[in-house]
Design a protein around this motif. Structure first.
Motif, PDB file in Angstrom:
ATOM      1  N   ASP A 238       7.207  59.470  -3.108  1.00  0.00           N
ATOM      2  CA  ASP A 238       7.202  59.601  -1.947  1.00  0.00           C
ATOM      3  C   ASP A 238       5.775  59.555  -1.477  1.00  0.00           C
ATOM      4  O   ASP A 238       5.036  59.342  -2.341  1.00  0.00           O
ATOM      5  N   LYS A 239       5.615  59.973  -0.016  1.00  0.00           N
ATOM      6  CA  LYS A 239       4.191  59.822   0.578  1.00  0.00           C
ATOM      7  C   LYS A 239       3.257  60.754  -0.430  1.00  0.00           C
ATOM      8  O   LYS A 239       1.950  60.222  -0.336  1.00  0.00           O
ATOM      9  N   ASN A 240       3.535  61.673  -1.014  1.00  0.00           N
ATOM     10  CA  ASN A 240       2.653  62.780  -1.590  1.00  0.00           C
ATOM     11  C   ASN A 240       2.432  62.411  -3.223  1.00  0.00           C
ATOM     12  O   ASN A 240       1.935  63.215  -3.979  1.00  0.00           O
TER      13      ASN A 240
END
Length: 163
Positions: free
Chosen positions: A155-157
């Motif tokens: 994911d974006k993290n």
């Protein structure tokens, strides 16, 4: 910074800042309640020593666990009998390929254990195949079989998920 945490409510539990809930210096067997001794691992490997050269061994049921090479007094996990050792090997066979091919193996391994902690709803610090009892190993095996033919994504993290 540098450690990967599991978000639980509003707190991040960082792996390096906490100690696992298992006893890393066991004196009582987690399987039978018998007395555990710290000894040469030649006692369980037919006279040969491996790794750190030491283990924790139950004097009653014969369950054992190895120790860390850099910290030979620290147990690798729970004492295990033959069934648990087989379960750990089966789980590692499914788990390890997900991180062993990564460029940054240590980071990827920790991300996988963070992902596994979320699946089990346990603190990241307790998310290690060596720390699991037979019931947990069975759950982990089912979880890992469930992602066997899936793609690992981020994911974006930078957190892992599968689809």
């Amino acid at each position: 910074t540098g450690s990967i945490g599991l978000k639980k409510g509003n707190t991040i539990m960082k792996h390096k800042d906490q100690k696992p809930s298992i006893d890393l210096h066991p004196t009582v067997c987690n399987l039978c309640g018998g007395r555990v001794i710290y000894t040469s691992n030649a006692a369980v490997y037919y006279g040969k020593t491996y790794g750190s050269g030491y283990c924790y061994l139950c004097t009653e049921c014969g369950a054992y666990t190895g120790t860390h090479e850099p910290h030979p007094e620290e147990a690798l996990g729970l004492l295990a009998d033959a069934r648990m050792r087989k379960g750990k090997k089966m789980c590692h066979a499914l788990f390890d390929p997900w991180w062993q091919t990564a460029e940054k193996k240590r980071t990827e391994r920790q991300k996988m254990y963070t992902w596994l902690a979320k699946q089990l709803d346990i603190p990241v610090v307790d998310s290690h195949i060596g720390y699991f009892d037979l019931e947990q190993l069975r759950k982990v095996y089912k979880i890992l079989k469930g992602i066997e033919n899936k793609q690992k994504k981020y994911d974006k993290n930078g957190n892992i998920y599968f689809e």
